[in-house]
Design a protein around this motif. Structure first.
Motif, PDB file in Angstrom:
ATOM      1  N   ASP A 132      43.000  31.248  38.283  1.00 15.01           N
ATOM      2  CA  ASP A 132      42.744  31.576  39.688  1.00 15.01           C
ATOM      3  C   ASP A 132      43.734  32.623  40.182  1.00 15.01           C
ATOM      4  N   GLN A 133      44.988  32.454  39.833  1.00 14.56           N
ATOM      5  CA  GLN A 133      46.015  33.396  40.269  1.00 14.56           C
ATOM      6  C   GLN A 133      45.853  34.753  39.596  1.00 14.56           C
ATOM      7  N   GLU A 134      45.591  34.732  38.287  1.00 19.36           N
ATOM      8  CA  GLU A 134      45.457  35.989  37.538  1.00 19.36           C
ATOM      9  C   GLU A 134      44.290  36.835  38.038  1.00 19.36           C
ATOM     10  N   TYR A 135      43.161  36.211  38.307  1.00 17.61           N
ATOM     11  CA  TYR A 135      41.984  36.961  38.741  1.00 17.61           C
ATOM     12  C   TYR A 135      42.145  37.490  40.163  1.00 17.61           C
ATOM     13  N   ASN A 136      42.840  36.756  40.996  1.00 24.78           N
ATOM     14  CA  ASN A 136      43.084  37.233  42.364  1.00 24.78           C
ATOM     15  C   ASN A 136      44.056  38.408  42.394  1.00 24.78           C
ATOM     16  N   GLU A 137      44.911  38.494  41.374  1.00 22.08           N
ATOM     17  CA  GLU A 137      45.897  39.579  41.301  1.00 22.08           C
ATOM     18  C   GLU A 137      45.458  40.699  40.358  1.00 22.08           C
ATOM     19  N   MET A 138      44.291  40.577  39.764  1.00 24.20           N
ATOM     20  CA  MET A 138      43.835  41.536  38.762  1.00 24.20           C
ATOM     21  C   MET A 138      43.603  42.916  39.388  1.00 24.20           C
ATOM     22  N   ASP A 139      44.187  43.939  38.777  1.00 28.12           N
ATOM     23  CA  ASP A 139      44.057  45.322  39.245  1.00 28.12           C
ATOM     24  C   ASP A 139      43.432  46.151  38.137  1.00 28.12           C
ATOM     25  N   MET A 140      42.124  46.355  38.206  1.00 32.03           N
ATOM     26  CA  MET A 140      41.424  47.080  37.148  1.00 32.03           C
ATOM     27  C   MET A 140      41.754  48.565  37.159  1.00 32.03           C
ATOM     28  N   SER A 169      36.214  47.212  39.233  1.00 35.50           N
ATOM     29  CA  SER A 169      37.015  46.506  40.238  1.00 35.50           C
ATOM     30  C   SER A 169      36.125  45.809  41.258  1.00 35.50           C
ATOM     31  N   GLU A 170      35.048  46.483  41.646  1.00 37.45           N
ATOM     32  CA  GLU A 170      34.098  45.885  42.597  1.00 37.45           C
ATOM     33  C   GLU A 170      33.406  44.668  41.973  1.00 37.45           C
ATOM     34  N   ARG A 171      33.120  44.756  40.689  1.00 36.11           N
ATOM     35  CA  ARG A 171      32.508  43.626  39.995  1.00 36.11           C
ATOM     36  C   ARG A 171      33.478  42.437  39.933  1.00 36.11           C
ATOM     37  N   VAL A 172      34.764  42.706  39.730  1.00 35.58           N
ATOM     38  CA  VAL A 172      35.769  41.639  39.673  1.00 35.58           C
ATOM     39  C   VAL A 172      35.866  40.921  41.013  1.00 35.58           C
ATOM     40  N   VAL A 173      35.822  41.685  42.098  1.00 32.50           N
ATOM     41  CA  VAL A 173      35.853  41.089  43.445  1.00 32.50           C
ATOM     42  C   VAL A 173      34.657  40.156  43.626  1.00 32.50           C
ATOM     43  N   GLU A 174      33.476  40.634  43.215  1.00 31.36           N
ATOM     44  CA  GLU A 174      32.259  39.822  43.315  1.00 31.36           C
ATOM     45  C   GLU A 174      32.381  38.557  42.461  1.00 31.36           C
ATOM     46  N   LEU A 175      32.923  38.713  41.270  1.00 26.26           N
ATOM     47  CA  LEU A 175      33.085  37.608  40.331  1.00 26.26           C
ATOM     48  C   LEU A 175      33.980  36.514  40.924  1.00 26.26           C
ATOM     49  N   VAL A 176      35.074  36.932  41.557  1.00 21.98           N
ATOM     50  CA  VAL A 176      36.015  35.982  42.157  1.00 21.98           C
ATOM     51  C   VAL A 176      35.366  35.275  43.354  1.00 21.98           C
ATOM     52  N   GLU A 177      34.631  36.036  44.142  1.00 20.72           N
ATOM     53  CA  GLU A 177      33.950  35.442  45.304  1.00 20.72           C
ATOM     54  C   GLU A 177      32.933  34.391  44.868  1.00 20.72           C
TER      55      GLU A 177
END
Length: 422
Positions: A132-140, A169-177
């Motif tokens: 959870d922490q890693e994905y919220n801080e992920m910077d593609m 990066s936009e996909r990662v945001v969607e993935l986390v949401e």
């Protein structure tokens, strides 16, 4: 009996095809059995899924923590009766230097399995919080910059990679949401099941099927020439139209060998490893991340079962492409083993060509749009993988482009065959 039936009989009566198919199956089973020792440990995820489901969000984790702490307290009471001090973690109980859980006579086998199960729950709880922490801080964006430096890209090539990683990066945001990253799966760092299935197993299957496909196609197309009956067969009433039957039979046999090899191999794999409750887990789950710490990020929300079906379907389509390519080579060369050798050379060149391209232009990206690159990357089908294939439609564009070209090329070969001297 139809002509296609006679052509099919030529293939199924060939001992080399069935011998290779049997050897490939045995080899695949050997790969599976090499990893079978961890199947019992992997089963400990099933009680967790049955009780809590697969989503490891904050609410579910809190419920799991409460149950974990209650059970750990019960274990510490049991340990205290034997004069031992309490443990803070379940994983420390059976790995303690004070006593060996495996050799100790203090606990029954059921109790030993119970503490292992509790330690497994603890491990997934810790992993979920880290993920959870890693994905919220992920910077593609930084990842993209790192890829540019790694491959020495400049100019237009570097600019394209930065644009592609911005989309990622936009996909990662969607993935986390969507909380795709928090769905429980076998621990990638402990078991690496994604690599075992889609690399250690799928990659050999891919090569095995390719070998069979090209040999089958070359064998059936060149059968009359190698048996020295071409003058008789192609002078008959149906004559040169026989080449159409050979292409259809080669495609049919390609499909049959695919079904046989995949059914046996995957059937044994999923018999050994229990994936119950995991078929609907998103393939972008952070739990799949392996020791290289590179996450699996699909371009859309794809479940594990869907990913397996997509990867298998892609492999089948690639074999159809290789059948068409092998057909064209066989019509030109008229020798089974020479056609296979030329195919192998083309395959090798297709893999090496991108490495020969300049690093400052777009050509290096275009040379990745080949079925040979696709075959080597089934592990990350429809995923963000190499900076050179960082587009959601990479697989689709490659397949459409090559299928169109090879169909046209096969049609030209058939037209030429109708008029060439035998």
């Amino acid at each position: 009996m139809s002509i296609k039936t006679f052509e099919f009989k030529k293939l199924i009566s060939s001992p080399i095809i069935w011998t290779l198919l049997l050897l490939f199956m045995v080899f695949n089973v050997f790969i599976i059995l090499q990893h079978s020792s961890m199947s019992e440990d992997m089963k400990r995820i099933q009680p967790i899924i049955e009780k809590y489901g697969t989503l490891m969000d904050e609410e579910n984790r809190e419920a799991m923590k409460q149950d974990y702490e209650i059970e750990l307290a019960e274990w510490n009471k049991l340990i205290a009766r034997h004069g031992e001090e309490p443990f803070e973690k379940a994983s420390n109980i059976y790995s303690s230097e004070r006593f060996s859980m495996e050799d100790s006579n203090l606990f029954t086998m059921e109790e030993l399995e119970s503490i292992k199960q509790l330690a497994e729950l603890e491990s997934y709880l810790v992993s979920a919080e880290e993920i959870d922490q890693e994905y919220n801080e992920m910077d593609m964006g930084k990842v993209g910059e790192g890829q540019i430096k790694m491959f020495g890209l400049t100019g237009m090539a570097a600019d394209k990679v930065l644009r592609d990683y911005k989309v990622l990066s936009e996909r990662v945001v969607e993935l986390v949401e969507n909380k795709e990253h928090l769905h429980l799966f076998f621990s990638g760092k402990e078991y690496a099941t994604h690599s075992i299935l889609f690399q250690e197993l799928f990659l050999p299957i891919s090569f095995q099927l390719t070998i069979l496909t090209v040999l089958i196609t070359a064998f059936i197309v060149n059968f009359e020439f190698e048996q020295q009956t071409a003058l008789i067969m192609y002078a008959a009433k149906r004559g040169r139209k026989l080449i159409w039957d050979k292409l259809i039979v080669a495609l049919g046999m390609t499909f049959l060998t695919f079904i046989l090899l995949m059914t046996v191999t995957l059937g044994i794999y999923f018999w050994v490893f229990d994936y119950s409750g995991l078929w609907n887990v998103p393939i972008s789950s952070g739990f799949l991340t392996e020791n290289n710490n590179v996450p699996f990020i699909s371009w859309g929300k794809i479940k594990f079962g869907q990913f397996l079906a997509i990867a298998s379907s892609l492999l089948l389509i690639l074999q159809i492409l290789f059948c068409l390519l092998g057909f064209c080579l066989s019509v030109w060369i008229k020798n089974t083993y020479m056609a296979f050798t030329v195919f192998a050379i083309i395959f090798g060149v297709g893999l090496m060509l991108p490495n020969m391209m300049p690093r400052d232009g777009m050509v290096i990206f275009y040379t990745h749009y080949t079925p040979f690159i696709l075959l080597m990357g089934l592990k990350k089908t429809f995923m963000a993988r190499s900076p050179f294939t960082m587009t959601p439609y990479f697989e689709v564009v490659t397949l459409i482009l090559w299928f169109s070209c090879l169909c046209f090329l096969a049609w030209l070969c058939i037209r030429q065959f109708k008029h060439q001297n035998i």
